[in-house]
Design an enzyme around this catalytic site. Sequence first.
Site, PDB file in Angstrom:
ATOM      1  N   ASP A  43       3.811  -7.541 -55.619  1.00  0.00           N
ATOM      2  CA  ASP A  43       3.076  -6.413 -56.006  1.00  0.00           C
ATOM      3  C   ASP A  43       3.970  -5.628 -57.064  1.00  0.00           C
ATOM      4  O   ASP A  43       5.277  -5.890 -57.172  1.00  0.00           O
ATOM      5  CB  ASP A  43       3.112  -5.529 -54.687  1.00  0.00           C
ATOM      6  CG  ASP A  43       1.851  -5.941 -53.963  1.00  0.00           C
ATOM      7  OD1 ASP A  43       0.946  -6.594 -54.688  1.00  0.00           O
ATOM      8  OD2 ASP A  43       1.621  -5.235 -52.951  1.00  0.00           O
ATOM      9  N   LYS A  65      -0.539  -3.367 -58.266  1.00  0.00           N
ATOM     10  CA  LYS A  65      -1.542  -2.673 -58.559  1.00  0.00           C
ATOM     11  C   LYS A  65      -0.737  -1.158 -58.576  1.00  0.00           C
ATOM     12  O   LYS A  65      -0.341  -0.833 -57.788  1.00  0.00           O
ATOM     13  CB  LYS A  65      -2.422  -2.499 -57.122  1.00  0.00           C
ATOM     14  CG  LYS A  65      -3.109  -3.811 -56.695  1.00  0.00           C
ATOM     15  CD  LYS A  65      -4.280  -3.983 -55.528  1.00  0.00           C
ATOM     16  CE  LYS A  65      -4.963  -5.183 -55.355  1.00  0.00           C
ATOM     17  NZ  LYS A  65      -3.828  -6.333 -54.960  1.00  0.00           N
ATOM     18  N   MET A 180       1.325   7.766 -51.398  1.00  0.00           N
ATOM     19  CA  MET A 180       0.243   7.899 -52.395  1.00  0.00           C
ATOM     20  C   MET A 180      -0.404   9.185 -52.743  1.00  0.00           C
ATOM     21  O   MET A 180      -1.422   9.044 -53.219  1.00  0.00           O
ATOM     22  CB  MET A 180      -0.568   6.457 -52.575  1.00  0.00           C
ATOM     23  CG  MET A 180       0.233   5.153 -52.124  1.00  0.00           C
ATOM     24  SD  MET A 180      -0.898   3.894 -51.640  1.00  0.00           S
ATOM     25  CE  MET A 180      -1.058   4.080 -50.023  1.00  0.00           C
TER      26      MET A 180
END
Length: 254
Positions: A43, A65, A180
């Site tokens: 990732d 991502k 996030m």
Amino acid sequence: MPKSGDAEYLGKVYLVGAGPGDPGLMTLKGKGILELCDVVIYDALVSAEILAMVNPIAERINAGKRRGNHSLPQSETTQLLIEKARQHAIVVRLKGGDPYIFGRGGEEMSDLIAAGVTVEVVPGITAGIAVPAYAGIPLTHRGYSSSVTFVTGHEAVGKYRPHVNWQAIACGSETIVVYMGLHNLSEIIQNLIDAGLPPRTPIALIRQGTRADQSELVGNLSNIADLVAATGFAPPAIAVIGKVVELRDLLASV
């Protein structure tokens, strides 16, 4: 459909948590698997120091991502893992933090099992625990907080499913850690204030947690959005909300 261990599959997939960034927080088990793997699919938040632990002859594939920039869609990542398990003995899906804490590890595990692939999870230290500690913020403290809630900031405006019950979180937990959530910060804060949190509630934003360039921005619910705009504070970052943030000035100086 082939079952786990069938001859069609040569190898095993390991869903490995890389921790939040500091290579010293990588688990010994995870490090050992990286050193032996044949292919690693990693990732975006996996640090260069962690990638340096990977077998030097292993194939490396970036499936990272970031908001608005996905190297591989989720379905293609899972299919790639299945294909690599047909070709190699040790396949690693390397994720920042812990695979099962907002890392889609449960989704990938289910899909791999359904496809008949042998798979194992290797937990990692999640950012929500390690990053506040590096910033001098204990998530629990007998005089400040006896409960912690971890929540994703993506769902705040319905990116996936609008299931976050901000009313319950605001009323039921003394410390809130939001993953996030920087992009949706204003909406999250308004939800928490509407649910009853005082506007003067302390909040700390921590970016690049546990890394050499870690930085923090501290304020309260009423002014943190303005501070973000004024300073250009940017992701990746987590938010810690609650009275424990007041301990930062004392403990971060040690």
